[in-house]
Write a protein that holds these residues in place. Structure first.
Motif, PDB file in Angstrom:
ATOM      1  N   GLU A   1      39.150  30.838 -19.313  1.00 32.96           N
ATOM      2  CA  GLU A   1      38.957  29.409 -19.089  1.00 32.96           C
ATOM      3  C   GLU A   1      37.560  28.913 -19.448  1.00 32.96           C
ATOM      4  OE1 GLU A   1      40.495  31.332 -16.819  1.00 32.96           O
ATOM      5  OE2 GLU A   1      42.524  30.550 -16.936  1.00 32.96           O
ATOM      6  N   SER A   2      36.614  29.821 -19.666  1.00 36.16           N
ATOM      7  CA  SER A   2      35.272  29.367 -20.052  1.00 36.16           C
ATOM      8  C   SER A   2      35.093  29.359 -21.571  1.00 36.16           C
ATOM      9  CB  SER A   2      34.193  30.244 -19.394  1.00 36.16           C
ATOM     10  OG  SER A   2      34.185  31.548 -19.947  1.00 36.16           O
TER      11      SER A   2
ATOM     12  N   MET B   1      26.580  31.115 -25.053  1.00 36.18           N
ATOM     13  CA  MET B   1      26.363  30.070 -24.057  1.00 36.18           C
ATOM     14  C   MET B   1      25.519  30.637 -22.925  1.00 36.18           C
ATOM     15  SD  MET B   1      30.137  28.321 -23.722  1.00 36.18           S
ATOM     16  CE  MET B   1      31.000  29.848 -23.350  1.00 36.18           C
ATOM     17  N   THR B   2      24.707  29.787 -22.314  1.00 35.15           N
ATOM     18  CA  THR B   2      23.991  30.206 -21.111  1.00 35.15           C
ATOM     19  C   THR B   2      25.007  30.301 -19.981  1.00 35.15           C
ATOM     20  OG1 THR B   2      23.525  27.960 -20.353  1.00 35.15           O
ATOM     21  CG2 THR B   2      21.911  28.983 -21.851  1.00 35.15           C
ATOM     22  N   LYS B   3      24.639  30.966 -18.906  1.00 37.82           N
ATOM     23  CA  LYS B   3      25.537  31.108 -17.752  1.00 37.82           C
ATOM     24  C   LYS B   3      25.910  29.738 -17.187  1.00 37.82           C
ATOM     25  CE  LYS B   3      25.941  34.790 -14.717  1.00 37.82           C
ATOM     26  NZ  LYS B   3      26.997  35.265 -15.462  1.00 37.82           N
ATOM     27  N   LEU B   4      24.952  28.816 -17.120  1.00 40.76           N
ATOM     28  CA  LEU B   4      25.222  27.479 -16.598  1.00 40.76           C
ATOM     29  C   LEU B   4      26.218  26.737 -17.493  1.00 40.76           C
ATOM     30  CD1 LEU B   4      24.715  25.201 -14.585  1.00 40.76           C
ATOM     31  CD2 LEU B   4      22.735  24.534 -15.950  1.00 40.76           C
ATOM     32  N   VAL B   5      26.034  26.802 -18.804  1.00 43.91           N
ATOM     33  CA  VAL B   5      26.955  26.141 -19.729  1.00 43.91           C
ATOM     34  C   VAL B   5      28.347  26.750 -19.593  1.00 43.91           C
ATOM     35  CG1 VAL B   5      27.516  25.825 -22.168  1.00 43.91           C
ATOM     36  CG2 VAL B   5      25.207  25.367 -21.355  1.00 43.91           C
ATOM     37  N   GLU B   6      28.421  28.072 -19.514  1.00 39.66           N
ATOM     38  CA  GLU B   6      29.722  28.737 -19.358  1.00 39.66           C
ATOM     39  C   GLU B   6      30.418  28.309 -18.073  1.00 39.66           C
ATOM     40  OE1 GLU B   6      31.669  33.216 -19.513  1.00 39.66           O
ATOM     41  OE2 GLU B   6      29.502  32.994 -19.670  1.00 39.66           O
ATOM     42  N   GLN B   7      29.659  28.151 -16.995  1.00 34.99           N
ATOM     43  CA  GLN B   7      30.236  27.706 -15.724  1.00 34.99           C
ATOM     44  C   GLN B   7      30.762  26.279 -15.838  1.00 34.99           C
ATOM     45  OE1 GLN B   7      27.000  28.202 -13.029  1.00 34.99           O
ATOM     46  NE2 GLN B   7      27.181  30.414 -12.957  1.00 34.99           N
ATOM     47  N   ARG B   8      30.042  25.427 -16.527  1.00 43.25           N
ATOM     48  CA  ARG B   8      30.492  24.034 -16.681  1.00 43.25           C
ATOM     49  C   ARG B   8      31.738  23.940 -17.543  1.00 43.25           C
ATOM     50  NH1 ARG B   8      24.934  20.445 -17.091  1.00 43.25           N
ATOM     51  NH2 ARG B   8      24.267  20.909 -14.978  1.00 43.25           N
TER      52      ARG B   8
ATOM     53  N   PHE C   1      37.997  31.267  -7.118  1.00 45.39           N
ATOM     54  CA  PHE C   1      37.896  32.493  -7.892  1.00 45.39           C
ATOM     55  C   PHE C   1      38.782  33.551  -7.269  1.00 45.39           C
ATOM     56  CE2 PHE C   1      33.911  30.484  -9.053  1.00 45.39           C
ATOM     57  CZ  PHE C   1      33.874  30.721 -10.416  1.00 45.39           C
ATOM     58  N   THR C   2      39.540  34.219  -8.103  1.00 45.72           N
ATOM     59  CA  THR C   2      40.285  35.382  -7.649  1.00 45.72           C
ATOM     60  C   THR C   2      39.383  36.592  -7.845  1.00 45.72           C
ATOM     61  OG1 THR C   2      41.249  35.662  -9.838  1.00 45.72           O
ATOM     62  CG2 THR C   2      42.503  34.361  -8.243  1.00 45.72           C
ATOM     63  N   PRO C   3      39.647  37.680  -7.179  1.00 48.93           N
ATOM     64  CA  PRO C   3      38.792  38.862  -7.353  1.00 48.93           C
ATOM     65  C   PRO C   3      38.709  39.275  -8.820  1.00 48.93           C
ATOM     66  CG  PRO C   3      40.295  39.189  -5.529  1.00 48.93           C
ATOM     67  CD  PRO C   3      40.711  37.918  -6.216  1.00 48.93           C
ATOM     68  N   ASN C   4      37.492  39.250  -9.348  1.00 46.09           N
ATOM     69  CA  ASN C   4      37.195  39.668 -10.710  1.00 46.09           C
ATOM     70  C   ASN C   4      38.148  39.071 -11.751  1.00 46.09           C
ATOM     71  OD1 ASN C   4      35.728  40.914 -12.667  1.00 46.09           O
ATOM     72  ND2 ASN C   4      36.611  42.926 -12.358  1.00 46.09           N
ATOM     73  N   PRO C   5      38.175  37.735 -11.919  1.00 47.44           N
ATOM     74  CA  PRO C   5      39.090  37.110 -12.879  1.00 47.44           C
ATOM     75  C   PRO C   5      38.827  37.560 -14.306  1.00 47.44           C
ATOM     76  CG  PRO C   5      37.468  35.533 -12.133  1.00 47.44           C
ATOM     77  CD  PRO C   5      37.286  36.773 -11.304  1.00 47.44           C
ATOM     78  N   CYS C   6      37.599  37.892 -14.594  1.00 53.93           N
ATOM     79  CA  CYS C   6      37.241  38.373 -15.918  1.00 53.93           C
ATOM     80  C   CYS C   6      36.013  39.258 -15.755  1.00 53.93           C
ATOM     81  CB  CYS C   6      36.941  37.197 -16.844  1.00 53.93           C
ATOM     82  SG  CYS C   6      36.651  37.674 -18.535  1.00 53.93           S
ATOM     83  N   PRO C   7      36.016  40.446 -16.310  1.00 55.74           N
ATOM     84  CA  PRO C   7      34.907  41.370 -16.070  1.00 55.74           C
ATOM     85  C   PRO C   7      33.547  40.835 -16.509  1.00 55.74           C
ATOM     86  CG  PRO C   7      36.673  42.448 -17.296  1.00 55.74           C
ATOM     87  CD  PRO C   7      37.058  41.029 -17.125  1.00 55.74           C
ATOM     88  N   ARG C   8      33.497  39.909 -17.465  1.00 53.30           N
ATOM     89  CA  ARG C   8      32.226  39.395 -17.942  1.00 53.30           C
ATOM     90  C   ARG C   8      31.681  38.281 -17.056  1.00 53.30           C
ATOM     91  NH1 ARG C   8      31.333  36.911 -22.042  1.00 53.30           N
ATOM     92  NH2 ARG C   8      29.304  37.785 -22.381  1.00 53.30           N
ATOM     93  N   MET C   9      32.508  37.697 -16.201  1.00 50.84           N
ATOM     94  CA  MET C   9      32.078  36.561 -15.391  1.00 50.84           C
ATOM     95  C   MET C   9      31.691  37.020 -13.991  1.00 50.84           C
ATOM     96  SD  MET C   9      34.108  33.114 -14.439  1.00 50.84           S
ATOM     97  CE  MET C   9      33.869  32.409 -16.046  1.00 50.84           C
ATOM     98  N   ASP C  10      30.556  36.561 -13.529  1.00 51.62           N
ATOM     99  CA  ASP C  10      30.107  36.866 -12.177  1.00 51.62           C
ATOM    100  C   ASP C  10      30.752  35.859 -11.232  1.00 51.62           C
ATOM    101  OD1 ASP C  10      28.813  37.335  -9.822  1.00 51.62           O
ATOM    102  OD2 ASP C  10      26.832  36.758 -10.542  1.00 51.62           O
ATOM    103  N   PRO C  11      31.771  36.256 -10.457  1.00 53.38           N
ATOM    104  CA  PRO C  11      32.483  35.293  -9.619  1.00 53.38           C
ATOM    105  C   PRO C  11      31.619  34.652  -8.536  1.00 53.38           C
ATOM    106  CG  PRO C  11      33.294  37.518  -9.226  1.00 53.38           C
ATOM    107  CD  PRO C  11      32.302  37.592 -10.349  1.00 53.38           C
ATOM    108  N   GLY C  12      30.469  35.220  -8.236  1.00 54.17           N
ATOM    109  CA  GLY C  12      29.597  34.633  -7.230  1.00 54.17           C
ATOM    110  C   GLY C  12      28.552  33.707  -7.825  1.00 54.17           C
ATOM    111  N   ALA C  13      28.585  33.529  -9.130  1.00 49.76           N
ATOM    112  CA  ALA C  13      27.544  32.744  -9.800  1.00 49.76           C
ATOM    113  C   ALA C  13      27.947  31.280  -9.917  1.00 49.76           C
ATOM    114  CB  ALA C  13      27.264  33.319 -11.186  1.00 49.76           C
ATOM    115  N   ILE C  14      28.058  30.620  -8.797  1.00 48.57           N
ATOM    116  CA  ILE C  14      28.396  29.198  -8.791  1.00 48.57           C
ATOM    117  C   ILE C  14      27.135  28.443  -8.406  1.00 48.57           C
ATOM    118  CG2 ILE C  14      29.776  27.386  -7.732  1.00 48.57           C
ATOM    119  CD1 ILE C  14      31.818  29.540  -7.051  1.00 48.57           C
ATOM    120  N   ASP C  15      26.742  27.484  -9.234  1.00 44.39           N
ATOM    121  CA  ASP C  15      25.629  26.645  -8.842  1.00 44.39           C
ATOM    122  C   ASP C  15      26.092  25.194  -8.846  1.00 44.39           C
ATOM    123  OD1 ASP C  15      25.550  25.781 -11.487  1.00 44.39           O
ATOM    124  OD2 ASP C  15      24.031  27.240 -12.023  1.00 44.39           O
ATOM    125  N   ARG C  16      25.334  24.357  -8.227  1.00 47.93           N
ATOM    126  CA  ARG C  16      25.738  22.961  -8.079  1.00 47.93           C
ATOM    127  C   ARG C  16      25.052  22.111  -9.127  1.00 47.93           C
ATOM    128  NH1 ARG C  16      25.266  23.458  -1.607  1.00 47.93           N
ATOM    129  NH2 ARG C  16      27.014  24.833  -1.498  1.00 47.93           N
TER     130      ARG C  16
END
Length: 91
Positions: free
Chosen positions: A29-30, A40-47, A72-87
């Protein structure tokens, strides 16, 4: 495998149906509509994942998203850090 939208997709080992782009780093989805051609930066990927940002026709396009809820489901994608949510502000 190169795609018409510019993405170069590879299947993630051990995750059936999960693919990521080696050019931009998007995963599932990213992955934006068209590939920006650079990581992409992590922030851009999250957006992009949240639907608030997309890359189309050679430019980044913001999409206003109000009342955004991300689950987030547990480890939806190995490359994505599921705890990396910023506002960020959505307009």
């Amino acid at each position: 495998m190169a795609q018409p939208d510019g993405h170069t997709l590879e299947v993630v080992d051990g995750y059936e149906g999960c693919a990521w782009c080696t050019a931009c780093g998007g995963c599932e989805e990213s992955i934006p509509t068209h590939c920006p051609g650079e990581q992409m930066t992590k922030l851009v990927e999250q957006r992009v994942y949240a639907g608030a940002l997309d890359y189309r026709d050679g430019r980044w396009v913001q999409r206003p998203v109000r009342g955004l809820l991300i689950r987030f489901t547990p480890n939806p994608c190995p490359r994505m850090d599921p705890g990396a949510i910023d506002r960020w502000g959505t307009g």
